[in-house]
Motif scaffolding. Structure first.
Motif, PDB file in Angstrom:
ATOM      1  N   GLY A   1      -8.604  -0.414  -3.955  1.00 29.56           N
ATOM      2  CA  GLY A   1      -9.032  -0.147  -5.320  1.00 29.56           C
ATOM      3  C   GLY A   1      -8.809  -1.413  -6.120  1.00 29.56           C
ATOM      4  O   GLY A   1      -8.412  -2.442  -5.582  1.00 29.56           O
ATOM      5  N   ARG A   2      -9.033  -1.348  -7.392  1.00 31.24           N
ATOM      6  CA  ARG A   2      -8.828  -2.519  -8.235  1.00 31.24           C
ATOM      7  C   ARG A   2      -7.327  -2.715  -8.464  1.00 31.24           C
ATOM      8  O   ARG A   2      -6.708  -2.011  -9.259  1.00 31.24           O
ATOM      9  CB  ARG A   2      -9.568  -2.347  -9.547  1.00 31.24           C
ATOM     10  N   GLY A   3      -6.740  -3.643  -7.710  1.00 33.51           N
ATOM     11  CA  GLY A   3      -5.317  -3.941  -7.859  1.00 33.51           C
ATOM     12  C   GLY A   3      -4.383  -3.050  -7.056  1.00 33.51           C
ATOM     13  O   GLY A   3      -3.173  -3.118  -7.231  1.00 33.51           O
ATOM     14  N   TRP A   4      -4.925  -2.203  -6.169  1.00 35.03           N
ATOM     15  CA  TRP A   4      -4.053  -1.353  -5.358  1.00 35.03           C
ATOM     16  C   TRP A   4      -4.735  -1.004  -4.045  1.00 35.03           C
ATOM     17  O   TRP A   4      -5.938  -1.124  -3.908  1.00 35.03           O
ATOM     18  CB  TRP A   4      -3.625  -0.105  -6.112  1.00 35.03           C
ATOM     19  N   ARG A   5      -3.917  -0.608  -3.049  1.00 31.86           N
ATOM     20  CA  ARG A   5      -4.411  -0.261  -1.726  1.00 31.86           C
ATOM     21  C   ARG A   5      -3.804   1.068  -1.287  1.00 31.86           C
ATOM     22  O   ARG A   5      -2.689   1.418  -1.664  1.00 31.86           O
ATOM     23  CB  ARG A   5      -4.036  -1.354  -0.715  1.00 31.86           C
ATOM     24  N   LEU A   6      -4.552   1.758  -0.468  1.00 34.63           N
ATOM     25  CA  LEU A   6      -4.126   3.037   0.075  1.00 34.63           C
ATOM     26  C   LEU A   6      -4.418   3.033   1.569  1.00 34.63           C
ATOM     27  O   LEU A   6      -5.546   2.756   1.984  1.00 34.63           O
ATOM     28  CB  LEU A   6      -4.893   4.175  -0.602  1.00 34.63           C
TER      29      LEU A   6
ATOM     30  N   ALA B   1       0.837  -1.202   0.000  1.00 31.89           N
ATOM     31  CA  ALA B   1       0.000   0.000   0.000  1.00 31.89           C
ATOM     32  C   ALA B   1       0.866   1.244   0.000  1.00 31.89           C
ATOM     33  O   ALA B   1       1.994   1.223   0.471  1.00 31.89           O
ATOM     34  CB  ALA B   1      -0.908   0.017   1.230  1.00 31.89           C
ATOM     35  N   VAL B   2       0.306   2.320  -0.511  1.00 30.29           N
ATOM     36  CA  VAL B   2       0.883   3.642  -0.354  1.00 30.29           C
ATOM     37  C   VAL B   2       0.176   4.254   0.843  1.00 30.29           C
ATOM     38  O   VAL B   2      -1.044   4.143   0.972  1.00 30.29           O
ATOM     39  CB  VAL B   2       0.663   4.508  -1.614  1.00 30.29           C
ATOM     40  N   GLU B   3       0.945   4.870   1.744  1.00 31.60           N
ATOM     41  CA  GLU B   3       0.365   5.454   2.949  1.00 31.60           C
ATOM     42  C   GLU B   3       0.372   6.977   2.856  1.00 31.60           C
ATOM     43  O   GLU B   3       1.337   7.564   2.387  1.00 31.60           O
ATOM     44  CB  GLU B   3       1.154   5.040   4.183  1.00 31.60           C
ATOM     45  N   ILE B   4      -0.721   7.563   3.309  1.00 30.66           N
ATOM     46  CA  ILE B   4      -0.834   9.019   3.381  1.00 30.66           C
ATOM     47  C   ILE B   4      -1.131   9.385   4.827  1.00 30.66           C
ATOM     48  O   ILE B   4      -2.074   8.872   5.417  1.00 30.66           O
ATOM     49  CB  ILE B   4      -1.965   9.541   2.479  1.00 30.66           C
ATOM     50  N   ARG B   5      -0.318  10.269   5.393  1.00 34.45           N
ATOM     51  CA  ARG B   5      -0.572  10.791   6.730  1.00 34.45           C
ATOM     52  C   ARG B   5      -1.242  12.141   6.564  1.00 34.45           C
ATOM     53  O   ARG B   5      -0.746  12.989   5.826  1.00 34.45           O
ATOM     54  CB  ARG B   5       0.738  10.939   7.501  1.00 34.45           C
ATOM     55  N   THR B   6      -2.363  12.326   7.263  1.00 36.52           N
ATOM     56  CA  THR B   6      -3.130  13.544   7.061  1.00 36.52           C
ATOM     57  C   THR B   6      -3.841  13.973   8.335  1.00 36.52           C
ATOM     58  O   THR B   6      -4.239  13.132   9.146  1.00 36.52           O
ATOM     59  CB  THR B   6      -4.183  13.342   5.946  1.00 36.52           C
TER      60      THR B   6
ATOM     61  N   ALA C   1       6.925  12.664   2.047  1.00 40.52           N
ATOM     62  CA  ALA C   1       5.748  13.050   1.279  1.00 40.52           C
ATOM     63  C   ALA C   1       4.807  11.860   1.167  1.00 40.52           C
ATOM     64  O   ALA C   1       3.595  12.012   1.179  1.00 40.52           O
ATOM     65  CB  ALA C   1       6.151  13.541  -0.106  1.00 40.52           C
ATOM     66  N   ILE C   2       5.383  10.689   1.027  1.00 43.87           N
ATOM     67  CA  ILE C   2       4.614   9.449   0.954  1.00 43.87           C
ATOM     68  C   ILE C   2       5.311   8.398   1.796  1.00 43.87           C
ATOM     69  O   ILE C   2       6.438   8.575   2.231  1.00 43.87           O
ATOM     70  CB  ILE C   2       4.486   8.916  -0.495  1.00 43.87           C
ATOM     71  N   SER C   3       4.620   7.307   1.997  1.00 47.73           N
ATOM     72  CA  SER C   3       5.198   6.169   2.679  1.00 47.73           C
ATOM     73  C   SER C   3       4.776   4.928   1.916  1.00 47.73           C
ATOM     74  O   SER C   3       3.605   4.782   1.586  1.00 47.73           O
ATOM     75  CB  SER C   3       4.696   6.113   4.119  1.00 47.73           C
ATOM     76  N   LEU C   4       5.734   4.075   1.607  1.00 45.97           N
ATOM     77  CA  LEU C   4       5.432   2.834   0.919  1.00 45.97           C
ATOM     78  C   LEU C   4       5.456   1.689   1.912  1.00 45.97           C
ATOM     79  O   LEU C   4       6.367   1.598   2.733  1.00 45.97           O
ATOM     80  CB  LEU C   4       6.451   2.554  -0.189  1.00 45.97           C
ATOM     81  N   ALA C   5       4.460   0.836   1.856  1.00 42.40           N
ATOM     82  CA  ALA C   5       4.421  -0.362   2.690  1.00 42.40           C
ATOM     83  C   ALA C   5       4.682  -1.551   1.776  1.00 42.40           C
ATOM     84  O   ALA C   5       3.901  -1.817   0.869  1.00 42.40           O
ATOM     85  CB  ALA C   5       3.064  -0.493   3.378  1.00 42.40           C
ATOM     86  N   LEU C   6       5.799  -2.235   1.999  1.00 44.11           N
ATOM     87  CA  LEU C   6       6.201  -3.351   1.159  1.00 44.11           C
ATOM     88  C   LEU C   6       6.138  -4.650   1.937  1.00 44.11           C
ATOM     89  O   LEU C   6       6.762  -4.779   2.992  1.00 44.11           O
ATOM     90  CB  LEU C   6       7.627  -3.142   0.638  1.00 44.11           C
ATOM     91  N   GLU C   7       5.390  -5.606   1.422  1.00 43.08           N
ATOM     92  CA  GLU C   7       5.324  -6.922   2.052  1.00 43.08           C
ATOM     93  C   GLU C   7       6.476  -7.770   1.520  1.00 43.08           C
ATOM     94  O   GLU C   7       6.692  -7.842   0.310  1.00 43.08           O
ATOM     95  CB  GLU C   7       3.996  -7.597   1.745  1.00 43.08           C
ATOM     96  N   VAL C   8       7.228  -8.387   2.434  1.00 40.86           N
ATOM     97  CA  VAL C   8       8.366  -9.224   2.054  1.00 40.86           C
ATOM     98  C   VAL C   8       8.191 -10.613   2.660  1.00 40.86           C
ATOM     99  O   VAL C   8       7.492 -10.788   3.655  1.00 40.86           O
ATOM    100  CB  VAL C   8       9.709  -8.612   2.505  1.00 40.86           C
ATOM    101  N   GLU C   9       8.830 -11.583   2.046  1.00 36.47           N
ATOM    102  CA  GLU C   9       8.783 -12.949   2.569  1.00 36.47           C
ATOM    103  C   GLU C   9       9.750 -13.140   3.727  1.00 36.47           C
ATOM    104  O   GLU C   9       9.492 -13.902   4.645  1.00 36.47           O
ATOM    105  CB  GLU C   9       9.080 -13.956   1.462  1.00 36.47           C
ATOM    106  N   ASP C  10      10.914 -12.461   3.662  1.00 33.38           N
ATOM    107  CA  ASP C  10      11.958 -12.606   4.674  1.00 33.38           C
ATOM    108  C   ASP C  10      12.479 -11.216   5.025  1.00 33.38           C
ATOM    109  O   ASP C  10      13.301 -10.655   4.302  1.00 33.38           O
ATOM    110  CB  ASP C  10      13.076 -13.498   4.140  1.00 33.38           C
ATOM    111  N   ILE C  11      12.011 -10.668   6.129  1.00 32.31           N
ATOM    112  CA  ILE C  11      12.354  -9.293   6.494  1.00 32.31           C
ATOM    113  C   ILE C  11      13.835  -9.146   6.841  1.00 32.31           C
ATOM    114  O   ILE C  11      14.441  -8.118   6.563  1.00 32.31           O
ATOM    115  CB  ILE C  11      11.445  -8.767   7.618  1.00 32.31           C
TER     116      ILE C  11
END
Length: 119
Positions: free
Chosen positions: A42-47, A5-10, A62-72
């Protein structure tokens, strides 16, 4: 690695959720008023929309990306040589995931997480 997901702080949490669900027809997948958190799909994406508290200082992100990984641990080891500062520790959440945060050269927050079994 997968963009989760892309994260928005507001500070305008409710209006932002209303705008994205109305204007872009996103669906509310998770919503916690107490925590000021909403995950919109959304269709194929998350916020993710996170409520910024009035007394909370804004960072340079400005933005924050949340990345899911198999092995952190492996992901962190891969990224470490590119960091300007020592890495933060990997944290364990009560929600059932491991999380590690860093920033890109512009200061945008990159959050990597791995779901794990919770006892």
């Amino acid at each position: 690695m997968e963009l989760f997901a892309v994260e928005i702080r507001t500070a305008q949490w409710q209006p932002m959720i209303l705008w994205y669900t109305s204007a872009l027809n996103m669906k509310s997948a998770v919503r916690s008023e107490e925590e000021g958190y909403a995950l919109l799909a959304g269709r194929g994406w998350r916020l993710s929309v996170l409520e910024l508290q009035e007394d909370e200082p804004r960072d340079h992100s400005a933005i924050s990306l949340a990345l899911e990984v198999e092995d952190i641990v492996a992901a962190r080891e891969r990224i470490e040589p590119f960091l300007m500062e020592p890495p933060e520790p990997i944290e364990t959440s009560d929600e059932g995931f491991l999380q590690w945060s860093t920033t890109d050269p512009d200061g945008n927050r990159i959050k990597l997480f791995q779901f794990v079994a919770v006892d």
